[in-house]
Design an enzyme around this catalytic site. Structure first.
Site, PDB file in Angstrom:
ATOM      1  N   ASP A 104      -3.721   4.458  11.344  1.00 43.92           N
ATOM      2  CA  ASP A 104      -4.337   4.795  10.071  1.00 43.92           C
ATOM      3  C   ASP A 104      -4.159   3.617   9.116  1.00 43.92           C
ATOM      4  OD1 ASP A 104      -1.629   4.959   9.339  1.00 43.92           O
ATOM      5  OD2 ASP A 104      -1.599   7.118   9.688  1.00 43.92           O
ATOM      6  N   ASP A 106      -3.213   2.742   5.082  1.00 46.62           N
ATOM      7  CA  ASP A 106      -2.683   3.206   3.804  1.00 46.62           C
ATOM      8  C   ASP A 106      -2.921   2.159   2.731  1.00 46.62           C
ATOM      9  OD1 ASP A 106      -1.778   5.513   5.034  1.00 46.62           O
ATOM     10  OD2 ASP A 106       0.190   4.673   5.469  1.00 46.62           O
ATOM     11  N   ASP A 184      11.098   0.923   3.475  1.00 47.64           N
ATOM     12  CA  ASP A 184      12.230   1.051   4.388  1.00 47.64           C
ATOM     13  C   ASP A 184      12.498  -0.220   5.188  1.00 47.64           C
ATOM     14  OD1 ASP A 184       9.894   1.304   5.858  1.00 47.64           O
ATOM     15  OD2 ASP A 184      10.301   3.332   6.558  1.00 47.64           O
TER      16      ASP A 184
END
Length: 489
Positions: A104, A106, A184
């Protein structure tokens, strides 16, 4: 006549507001004559909090707009043309650079969720922990997030941590540098700038991609406490990207693994899908066991593995089979996954119930099914559309032995027969002995043509009758002996 390029640019700019074509030419000329091409920032450039930053110009990286989905480009361009900053970020950028197919795309921007909703009629706002905008194009959904910022001392209404340091609410907005510091892993802190097609790499993300290193941004223990699911993400990215987890990122995982027990069960269900249904199930299981992350998710299974070595064999065989089906583009279902992984906890619970209550084996298994599934749902929320078929698969395991013979035809008509049959084969592989013979009989029956099935069914019926007749003759022999004993008394 000599034409001054600057004069041409000014003439085009003057007409840009009156014609869309001139507006596009104006944008091109602006890049050409106003020196907007990004130069590589020296490696020592850093954000305010000390995170390294490198800007890589278009001609120094391999990403092309042809590799980005059309819908993601629509979102990026509309945000940019509306005066907002817009970047493709995270896995989409990372996977393209690794020559992988992105799952996907983002987008991040400095526009707030409310601003985004005003720009896109096909937008819906979701999320409570962190507000997101989903731009819907049919089945394709482009997720757009506002730059995340750092927490202050007086923002209790928009951000909140619990006693263990886990973020409960996180609607704090900031700038792109702050957003990168909040991400992260360094390989996910890569931003593709739609305005000049450059890449912003934070924390040495590009270098970590080259060396195959999974490195956390910030202090690992603090980041794991903010969101314990990051420990599972470390495992998942390590296997998916074939990277090694950096020593500093790996060090606190075993100690902090119990924090996963506090994660909402609904969220853990989604994480399990990512871990075990993407073609890396066995590798993820082995790494989770190494870092002691498996037991917090599947406490009953962890106990069964300690008591019954065959449980580990069944789980590994099932996960290996799942990976093969994913690679072959065959369907996989959570119902089969949970039926297989919870089989031995079910057997143990049924045995306990039979001893405690004196129920028959069949009734004890039925009573145990609800107990085992209910306990598992405390850590991983299993939707009823999967838990009910899993119980059907369990029930059929009890019918296989009693259905060898002519009953086999009726059993094959059950909607969950194929899944139950696959589990029987895996159990036979793990246990061997009598169960392996039973699985072999069913395999020959299932793979035979119609005439052969009739022959196999008749032979199975004779074998079953002979077994029952032997038991009956033994009972008949005992009765006369008992009668003589009574007469002697």
């Amino acid at each position: 006549m000599v034409y001054d390029s600057r004069q041409i640019f000014n003439q085009i700019t003057d007409h840009s507001s009156r014609c869309p074509i001139f507006r596009r030419i104006s944008q091109f000329c602006k890049q050409l004559f106003e020196n907007t091409q990004t130069e590589c920032v020296p490696e020592q450039a850093r954000t305010a909090d000390g995170l390294s930053l490198e800007i890589i110009p278009r001609d120094a990286h391999s990403i092309s707009r042809r590799q980005i989905s059309e819908n993601a480009l629509k979102v990026l361009y509309r945000l940019s043309k509306s005066g907002y900053k817009a970047y493709l970020v995270g896995g989409g950028v990372r996977d393209i650079l690794l020559d992988m197919e992105p799952k996907d795309f983002d987008v991040v921007t400095n526009a707030t969720p409310e601003d985004i909703k005003k720009l896109f009629r096909n937008c819906r706002l979701v999320g409570r922990r962190f507000r997101l905008a989903h731009i819907v194009f049919g089945r394709d959904v482009i997720e757009v997030a506002t730059f995340r910022g750092h927490h202050g001392e007086s923002n209790e209404k928009i951000s909140k941590l619990n006693a263990e340091g886990r973020l409960l609410r996180d609607n704090v907005y900031g700038e792109i540098d702050e957003d990168a510091e909040r991400r992260d892993f360094t390989v996910n802190a890569l931003y593709y700038d739609i305005s000049d097609y450059s890449i912003r790499s934070y924390g040495g993300g590009m270098e970590d991609l080259k060396t195959g290193t999974l490195r956390l941004i910030g202090d690992p223990e603090t980041r794991y406490r903010e969101d314990p699911v990051r420990m599972l993400r470390a495992v998942r990215f390590a296997t998916k990207l074939e990277m090694g987890i950096d020593a500093s990122a790996a060090a606190p995982i075993k100690q902090l693994a119990p924090l996963l027990q506090d994660i909402p069960a609904a969220r853990m269900y989604e994480e399990v899908l990512k871990l075990f249904f993407a073609g890396k199930a066995l590798a993820n299981y082995q790494l989770m066991q190494e870092y002691q992350l498996f037991a917090p998710l599947f406490p009953q299974v962890a106990d069964a593995i300690k008591d019954e070595p065959k449980a580990a064999k069944l789980i590994q065989a099932m996960l290996r089979n799942t990976d093969e089906r994913v690679r072959e583009d065959k369907p996989v279902t959570p119902a089969f996954f949970y039926a297989a992984i919870l089989w031995y906890p079910l057997c143990q619970r049924a045995e306990d119930i039979a001893i405690e209550s004196g129920l028959s084996q069949y009734d004890a298994y039925f009573a145990a099914m609800g107990d085992v599934m209910e306990q598992q749902c405390r850590t991983i929320s299993i939707p009823r559309r999967f838990s009910t078929p899993a119980k059907d698969i369990w029930q059929l395991q009890l019918r296989f032995e009693r259905s060898q013979g002519t009953r086999a035809f009726k059993l094959m008509e059950h909607p969950k027969f194929r899944a139950a049959y696959d589990l029987l084969l895996l159990r036979g592989e793990a246990e061997g002995g009598h169960l392996a013979k039973q699985a072999a009989w069913w395999q020959s029956f299932v793979e035979a043509d119609e005439d052969e099935r009739n022959s196999i069914a008749r032979s199975g019926a004779k074998t079953g009758n002979a077994s029952r007749n032997r038991n009956a003759s033994q009972r008949r022999r005992r009765r006369p002996a008992a009668a003589k004993s009574n007469q002697a008394e």
